[in-house]
Write a protein that holds these residues in place. Structure first.
Motif, PDB file in Angstrom:
ATOM      1  N   ILE A 210      48.880  31.366  39.734  1.00 23.25           N
ATOM      2  CA  ILE A 210      47.426  31.206  39.916  1.00 23.25           C
ATOM      3  C   ILE A 210      47.193  29.976  40.780  1.00 23.25           C
ATOM      4  O   ILE A 210      47.440  28.850  40.366  1.00 23.25           O
ATOM      5  N   SER A 211      46.679  30.179  41.975  1.00 22.97           N
ATOM      6  CA  SER A 211      46.621  29.048  42.910  1.00 22.97           C
ATOM      7  C   SER A 211      45.448  28.120  42.646  1.00 22.97           C
ATOM      8  O   SER A 211      45.489  26.946  42.988  1.00 22.97           O
ATOM      9  N   THR A 212      44.380  28.615  42.076  1.00 22.05           N
ATOM     10  CA  THR A 212      43.184  27.794  41.978  1.00 22.05           C
ATOM     11  C   THR A 212      43.295  26.745  40.880  1.00 22.05           C
ATOM     12  O   THR A 212      42.559  25.762  40.883  1.00 22.05           O
TER      13      THR A 212
ATOM     14  N   GLY B  40      51.172  38.333  53.862  1.00 26.81           N
ATOM     15  CA  GLY B  40      50.751  38.729  52.516  1.00 26.81           C
ATOM     16  C   GLY B  40      50.544  37.461  51.723  1.00 26.81           C
ATOM     17  O   GLY B  40      50.777  36.350  52.210  1.00 26.81           O
ATOM     18  N   HIS B  41      50.094  37.575  50.467  1.00 28.74           N
ATOM     19  CA  HIS B  41      49.963  36.354  49.653  1.00 28.74           C
ATOM     20  C   HIS B  41      50.537  36.576  48.263  1.00 28.74           C
ATOM     21  O   HIS B  41      50.408  37.665  47.693  1.00 28.74           O
ATOM     22  N   TYR B  42      51.212  35.543  47.779  1.00 27.46           N
ATOM     23  CA  TYR B  42      51.891  35.647  46.484  1.00 27.46           C
ATOM     24  C   TYR B  42      51.081  35.049  45.348  1.00 27.46           C
ATOM     25  O   TYR B  42      51.469  35.141  44.190  1.00 27.46           O
ATOM     26  N   ASP B  43      49.964  34.396  45.684  1.00 29.94           N
ATOM     27  CA  ASP B  43      49.153  33.823  44.602  1.00 29.94           C
ATOM     28  C   ASP B  43      48.204  34.880  44.050  1.00 29.94           C
ATOM     29  O   ASP B  43      47.950  35.903  44.708  1.00 29.94           O
ATOM     30  N   VAL B  44      47.730  34.622  42.840  1.00 30.24           N
ATOM     31  CA  VAL B  44      46.880  35.606  42.160  1.00 30.24           C
ATOM     32  C   VAL B  44      45.621  34.920  41.633  1.00 30.24           C
ATOM     33  O   VAL B  44      45.539  33.691  41.545  1.00 30.24           O
ATOM     34  N   GLN B  45      44.644  35.755  41.268  1.00 30.49           N
ATOM     35  CA  GLN B  45      43.402  35.282  40.646  1.00 30.49           C
ATOM     36  C   GLN B  45      43.673  34.793  39.224  1.00 30.49           C
ATOM     37  O   GLN B  45      44.608  35.236  38.572  1.00 30.49           O
ATOM     38  N   PRO B  46      42.808  33.907  38.712  1.00 31.46           N
ATOM     39  CA  PRO B  46      42.855  33.577  37.275  1.00 31.46           C
ATOM     40  C   PRO B  46      42.682  34.841  36.436  1.00 31.46           C
ATOM     41  O   PRO B  46      42.254  35.882  36.962  1.00 31.46           O
ATOM     42  N   VAL B  47      42.947  34.719  35.135  1.00 29.86           N
ATOM     43  CA  VAL B  47      42.935  35.916  34.283  1.00 29.86           C
ATOM     44  C   VAL B  47      41.757  35.963  33.313  1.00 29.86           C
ATOM     45  O   VAL B  47      41.617  36.927  32.567  1.00 29.86           O
ATOM     46  N   ASP B  48      40.898  34.946  33.313  1.00 31.86           N
ATOM     47  CA  ASP B  48      39.749  34.976  32.412  1.00 31.86           C
ATOM     48  C   ASP B  48      38.867  36.170  32.770  1.00 31.86           C
ATOM     49  O   ASP B  48      38.715  36.454  33.960  1.00 31.86           O
ATOM     50  N   PRO B  49      38.193  36.783  31.825  1.00 34.05           N
ATOM     51  CA  PRO B  49      38.309  36.521  30.379  1.00 34.05           C
ATOM     52  C   PRO B  49      39.523  37.225  29.778  1.00 34.05           C
ATOM     53  O   PRO B  49      39.619  38.441  29.803  1.00 34.05           O
ATOM     54  N   LEU B  50      40.423  36.416  29.254  1.00 38.06           N
ATOM     55  CA  LEU B  50      41.709  36.922  28.761  1.00 38.06           C
ATOM     56  C   LEU B  50      41.529  37.959  27.662  1.00 38.06           C
ATOM     57  O   LEU B  50      42.321  38.902  27.536  1.00 38.06           O
ATOM     58  N   ASN B  51      40.468  37.803  26.853  1.00 35.94           N
ATOM     59  CA  ASN B  51      40.289  38.721  25.715  1.00 35.94           C
ATOM     60  C   ASN B  51      39.972  40.154  26.155  1.00 35.94           C
ATOM     61  O   ASN B  51      40.048  41.076  25.358  1.00 35.94           O
TER      62      ASN B  51
ATOM     63  N   ILE C  59      51.401  50.344  37.385  1.00 35.30           N
ATOM     64  CA  ILE C  59      52.013  49.060  37.044  1.00 35.30           C
ATOM     65  C   ILE C  59      50.857  48.140  36.667  1.00 35.30           C
ATOM     66  O   ILE C  59      49.963  47.905  37.492  1.00 35.30           O
ATOM     67  N   ARG C  60      50.863  47.659  35.427  1.00 38.53           N
ATOM     68  CA  ARG C  60      49.726  46.887  34.925  1.00 38.53           C
ATOM     69  C   ARG C  60      50.096  45.404  34.853  1.00 38.53           C
ATOM     70  O   ARG C  60      51.021  45.037  34.133  1.00 38.53           O
ATOM     71  N   ALA C  61      49.427  44.565  35.589  1.00 35.91           N
ATOM     72  CA  ALA C  61      49.625  43.106  35.526  1.00 35.91           C
ATOM     73  C   ALA C  61      48.657  42.436  36.495  1.00 35.91           C
ATOM     74  O   ALA C  61      48.185  43.079  37.446  1.00 35.91           O
ATOM     75  N   ARG C  62      48.393  41.185  36.277  1.00 42.14           N
ATOM     76  CA  ARG C  62      47.660  40.408  37.283  1.00 42.14           C
ATOM     77  C   ARG C  62      48.508  40.319  38.543  1.00 42.14           C
ATOM     78  O   ARG C  62      49.695  39.972  38.473  1.00 42.14           O
ATOM     79  N   GLY C  63      47.912  40.671  39.674  1.00 44.83           N
ATOM     80  CA  GLY C  63      48.621  40.621  40.947  1.00 44.83           C
ATOM     81  C   GLY C  63      49.338  41.916  41.294  1.00 44.83           C
ATOM     82  O   GLY C  63      49.898  42.036  42.379  1.00 44.83           O
ATOM     83  N   ALA C  64      49.346  42.904  40.374  1.00 40.10           N
ATOM     84  CA  ALA C  64      50.078  44.150  40.642  1.00 40.10           C
ATOM     85  C   ALA C  64      49.582  44.777  41.941  1.00 40.10           C
ATOM     86  O   ALA C  64      50.370  45.284  42.748  1.00 40.10           O
TER      87      ALA C  64
END
Lengths: 460, 460
Positions: free
Chosen positions: A30-32, A84-95, A115-120
């Motif tokens: 998460i780059s930010t 391309g970019h290897y960074d991803v967005q934050p994951v909030d709201p995590l719940n 494929i389920r994941a942040r950045g997939a």
């Protein structure tokens, strides 16, 4: 040895490729958020090692922010730069995530495997379609199909503060014949899409000052200039009753969509009804005489993004506030010049101010012009044919309503045209909880790049 | 025994009267904050004891909120009901006070001596001008000049929730010939003023709903209905270019100011230039063809008090929000009916909605009509003469831009006309830090009430 061997190799290697992608997805880059800086470093180093395994001379290149990954491999044929970019967005709201965002998993869904994941989808999965196509090529041919520069960023999701300085400092090293980016969507599921035009953006903000202090609406209501009424009147003057922007000279540099492109768009598979109904609309609300797709891809906008002043709490406060505020952005097309347009809009506002009203402009906001791809280059037709072969559906040149400033920087700093090919779907939930990438996108994305690279290499 | 003896007595007793007022000012009777409930009780009981010392059969009367104080004394002449309130506004921001708000002190200022404290002007000081006039009368005559009912409230600064129920429950007990209120200002320093008309108020709030969810301005900008643009357009439609409200039927029940009253206003000492310049205006901004005073006192308004939607933080967010919100109030004059007017405004908004837009109305907000005093009653001329005698300046019938709903309740529930006479000055900083009451207002206010009571009693 033929393209078919490369495609077979991709098919055979699919499970291993997914395992490699999942390795990368496990790194929470998460780059930010500065507390993930070490994870961003790890993701960059993972990519350096992976590129090295393909024979690419890759290195982590530090910046004041997150590192770049730059790699070169020599070869015959055209010189392509892949971004391309290897960074991803934050994951909030995590719940709202059904599974942990950095524990990637393969899921069966009614619409197929994902494929389920942040950045997939945004952008690790898309980025790896290209890298895996190169890997298969190397396995079959022992070399890569052409001369390649890899340019992978780690700050795309946090405004790319290091990008332009890095490009300027390393312009000679980054020069190539054409840039390829895999960070866009398909216009409809199964419809291979090349983005041929992106809208630009102008940002601005103003405050209308009326009375020197907040006033009581009993004591001053009537004689007072109310900045809320003033700002509403000014905003209402931005558009005419047909939805056209009424700022003098706003459409300077806007071009009508050529008929042949319009015909392509009409048959590109875009589902206007679904697009509108999914957010509660029965009709498009932009300029009359244009379809929703044209309004989104080919027409400029002036949209208010924030508007506020006075009392916002419970009940009533009989106040006439001193100030009212408006944030707006314009989406630009064609040759619209953000700086000249800013002047025109400011003049429009200032010409409509009441006596005793004052306008204050935010001086900190920038703009970037639209990017129209040079689709006359033969590579676009070659790629279109390659994508059509893979998807058994004619590939289309599509527009995009959003803005990807890097295409403009490639042109401005490196003199490079860009071709944007992506395999994401609208329902990938990028930037949202439960992001996913269809296995079909990943698999056929790799195969698509193999075909595109083959076509570009053969044509050289 | 004559009026002059009472006036002499007031002059001799001034210091003691100020001491008594300061006793009352030391009680922090903030009604809106429940933690000051015991202080409100104390203020009510202080007044009960003080009225008892005048021979008034006074009692604390509990309500679901802060107590009322009701007192009766029999006598000859007309039966007058005197209304005031013993509660005060909160004192925030406390750091802007130069002296503690509940440690009253007498200060010498360039404009004369003042009593500095929260409530000094609104309304403890004004209330006590009447009580002290009665005290002097009693000291000289042994009785009060006429039959009196005292009706003192403790919730005026917190919306008077108990007032109407209490009045309905005790209507027979509260009936009288005329109500007197001392809670208003003089139109200019030294100009005795009787408020002959107060504007009413209508409150309402609406939300415009556009898309079902917040949208991205790249993906939907153009085809999207933007509720911020929608609400700006609707608010802009509320007024025409001459400042007149453009809602159909808005001016039903509005009457032009009679010529003789207009002449009084023109010479009442109101300083339009100062009034406008003090808040940064070079001209009045209301309906063309009316002076600032007419716009404030005699013309209705439709004012937006709060407006908001979308992003208000730093920088840019490319959002098209789902909702936009507007709070507004109307000031009413003449025979404007708040309920009918609410319907007209809602119809105006609904007729202008775009397809796919929805409006939601707050259902909780009320209204009250304007109050026009029955100045044909002889008491108004008698009071005007008495005030003119005291101030050596012809007293004027003035309007008020604000709203004092109680005058309407007196008429509606008790069938009572009201006469509003007050001695506050515009610079008293009521509701603000460093509230004060001029010693001249207090002193000549007491003398004024002695003269008014004398005139009303003699005429009976």
């Amino acid at each position: 040895m033929s393209l078919d061997d490369v495609l077979d190799r991709i098919d055979e290697d699919l499970d291993a490729a997914m395992d490699r992608l999942m390795d990368l997805l496990r790194i929470p880059s998460i780059s930010t958020d500065p507390s993930y800086a070490a994870d961003c470093d790890r993701a960059a180093e993972w990519l350096v090692e992976d590129l090295k395994s393909l024979g690419v001379s890759a290195a982590r290149r530090d910046t004041p922010g997150r590192p770049m990954v730059v790699g070169h491999v020599d070869g015959d044929g055209p010189h392509l730069l892949f971004y391309g970019h290897y960074d991803v967005q934050p994951v909030d709201p995590l719940n709202l995530w059904d599974t942990p965002p950095f524990k990637p998993r393969i899921e069966d869904t009614p619409n197929g495997r994902v494929i389920r994941a942040r950045g997939a989808s945004d952008d690790k999965g898309q980025l790896m379609t290209f890298v895996e196509a190169c890997r298969a090529w190397k396995a079959v041919h022992g070399t890569l199909p052409c001369k390649l520069t890899f340019f992978l960023e780690g700050e795309e999701e946090s405004g790319s503060p290091s990008l332009v300085p890095f490009m300027r400092d390393n312009a000679d090293e980054l020069k190539a014949d054409l840039a390829l980016i895999c960070d866009t969507s398909m216009v409809a599921p199964g419809v291979p899409s090349i983005a041929s035009q992106l809208r630009g953006m102008l940002k601005d903000e103003f405050t209308i000052v009326g009375p020197r202090i907040d006033l009581h609406s009993g004591h001053y209501g009537g004689p007072a200039l109310n900045p809320l009424r003033e700002i509403a009147r000014i905003i209402a003057s931005f558009h005419d009753e047909t939805g056209r922007v009424a700022v003098d000279g706003f459409y300077d540099g806007v071009h009508e969509v050529p008929d042949d492109l319009k015909r392509q768009w009409e048959s590109c598979g875009f589902d206007e009804k679904l697009y509108l109904e999914s957010v509660g609309f029965t009709q498009p609300h932009g300029e009359q005489g244009y379809t929703a797709l044209e309004q989104q891809w080919a027409r400029p906008t002036l949209e208010v993004n924030g508007l506020w002043g006075g009392y916002q709490g419970a009940g009533t406060k009989t106040v006439i506030p001193s100030q009212a505020h408006c944030k707006f952005t314009c989406r630009l097309v064609g040759d619209m010049d953000p700086d000249r347009l800013r002047d025109k809009i400011r003049a429009h506002v200032e010409a409509r101010l009441s006596p005793d009203a004052e306008v204050r402009w935010d001086g900190s906001l920038d703009g970037s012009p639209a990017a129209v791809m040079n689709t006359d280059r033969p590579e676009f037709e070659q790629a279109r044919q390659a994508l059509s072969d893979e998807w058994n559906r004619e590939a289309v040149l599509v527009g995009m309503g959003g803005s990807i400033p890097i295409a403009g920087y490639f042109k401005e700093i490196l003199g490079l045209d860009t071709m944007l090919i992506g395999f994401a779907n609208e329902d990938d939930a990028i930037h949202s909880p439960n992001e996913k990438y269809d296995v079909t996108s990943f698999h056929k994305g790799m195969r698509s790049w193999a075909r595109v690279l083959d076509a570009l290499a053969r044509s050289a």
